[in-house]
Design an enzyme around this catalytic site. Structure first.
Site, PDB file in Angstrom:
ATOM      1  CG  ASN A 208      -0.239  -0.122   2.423  1.00 57.03           C
ATOM      2  OD1 ASN A 208       0.524   0.634   2.880  1.00 57.03           O
ATOM      3  ND2 ASN A 208      -0.452  -1.142   3.268  1.00 57.03           N
ATOM      4  CG  ASP A 276      -6.454  -5.425   6.267  1.00 51.99           C
ATOM      5  OD1 ASP A 276      -6.200  -5.408   7.564  1.00 51.99           O
ATOM      6  OD2 ASP A 276      -7.112  -4.604   5.745  1.00 51.99           O
TER       7      ASP A 276
END
Ligand code: C5P
Length: 397
Positions: A208, A276
């Site tokens: 990310n 995640d």
């Protein structure tokens, strides 16, 4: 700090006016200041102002016979407990890095047997230039301490890193440098920062946009406040903040293992943007395009939730702080996350703008007692304010 003395070298930068405030704040704490004003510094603040605030004559001349008779440059360089350079201009940093000594300030820097603390101040391009960076690295290696520079708007109208640290930040660093007790002395802190990378095959990964800037700023601020600080960081392009033990990791599972290994701690700040999910299988060789144009299917499995794991574990830190980076319903999500993850505080921030990778942040502190809205400020300032807030919390409990 009371009873200590500082030799303040004021270089030639627009930030020199803040050094007058610095002298006042030091005086309030019982620290005496003797000042050297460089020729360029005297273009920004007058010797009269400096003399009035220090209550001493201002030193500015290397070749003054009268001064050499009273106090020579060598003696002057050693007369204080600490030498502080503020503003530390590119010129003063370069001179010290190379050992040049052609005026009183540079000569004192070369001759001193005391610790030197620099508060750099310059245009962002200058600060980011290869030579300024090189000199900064050299000086750090030589044991020079630094405070700042901060990010923000500059007097020249540009925006970026290069603003001199604020007087209160310089005072806090001086206090630590003089061996004073930081407000977090005796506290152990664990901070996570940056993204995690979850490999797909030997050349690809899922990740990310986290830059790590906020987490690094927090770790730096905690260390500056005297906490023994470990920073577990995913892959980012940042240098370790001063006095922080940096542990580099790549994946979420490595981050969990490194964090568990760093316990026990009194406070945990989970600023990392942990992935995640991760691919359930990491291919041993690079995935190839097939001739029939069938795209590979990457199945994801859930990563461990590090925050929830550490918050419910046997070695739970006394104060567990998580982050909630959200693009929608920021506060509602943060409030729910606090209970769901077992955190004491959640720092909520809206990442729908350019927060990720940017230098500024606007956060809300969600705790059991309610929500504090903090104004927009630099990530460094968020770090300093959070460190102060943590110190307050520990004082109360
Ligand atoms: O659930 P969400 O990812 O929004 O939660 C954010 C908080 O939880 C952050 O403090 C982050 O560091 C932490 N976190 C974690 N492990 C994960 C995912 C998030 O510790 N796998």
């Amino acid at each position: 700090m009371r009873g200590k003395s500082v030799l303040l070298i004021i270089g030639g930068g627009i930030a020199a006016y803040k050094s007058l405030e610095l002298i006042r704040r030091l005086a309030e704490r019982g620290v005496t200041t003797r000042a050297i004003l460089t020729k360029a510094g005297a273009e920004f603040v007058t010797p009269l102002s400096v003399a009035a605030l220090t209550g001493e004559k201002v030193y500015d001349d290397l070749f003054s016979l009268t001064e050499e008779a009273a106090m020579g440059h060598i003696e002057l360089s050693r007369s204080a407990d600490l030498v502080v350079v503020a503003p530390a201009t590119a010129d003063l940093m370069a001179k010290m890095a190379y050992g040049l000594a052609n005026d009183l300030a540079s000569t004192a820097l070369l001759a001193t047997d005391k610790t030197v603390l620099m508060a750099p101040a310059m245009n962002v391009r200058m600060w980011e230039s290869p030579s300024a960076k090189r000199n900064f690295e050299t000086l750090k290696r030589d044991g020079v301490l630094f405070v700042g520079p901060n990010d923000g708007e500059m007097a020249c109208g540009e925006f970026g890193s290069g603003r001199m640290a604020e007087p209160h930040e310089i005072v806090a660093t001086i206090e630590t440098a003089l061996g004073g007790e930081g407000p977090l002395k005796g506290i152990k802190a664990l901070v996570t920062a940056g993204p995690t990378r979850e490999p797909v095959d030997p050349v690809r990964f899922l990740a990310n946009h986290s830059s790590g800037k906020q987490g690094y700023a927090i770790a730096g601020a905690l260390a500056a406040a005297g906490a023994e600080t470990v920073l577990v960081s995913g892959p980012v392009a940042l240098a370790a903040p001063a006095n922080v033990k940096l542990v580099r990791v790549t994946t979420a599972r490595e981050m969990l293992a490194a964090s568990e290994a760093a316990l026990p701690a009194d406070v945990l700040v989970m600023a990392a943007a942990v992935a995640d999910w991760r691919p359930d299988i990491i291919a041993n060789s690079k995935l190839k395009k097939s001739t029939d144009r069938v795209v590979p299917l990457i199945r994801l499995v859930e990563n461990p939730d590090i925050l929830a794991t550490l918050a419910s574990g046997g070695a739970r830190p006394r104060l567990v702080i998580g982050f909630a980076a959200e693009t929608d319903d920021v506060l509602e999500n943060a409030v729910a996350k606090r209970t769901r993850k077992g955190a004491d505080w959640i720092i909520a921030n809206d990442v729908s703008g350019d927060v990720m990778g940017g230098d500024r942040n606007r956060v809300h502190l969600v705790s059991e007692t309610g929500i504090e809205d903090w104004p927009e400020m630099s990530k460094l300032e968020v770090g300093a304010r959070l460190a102060a807030r943590i110190a307050e919390q520990f004082k109360e409990t």
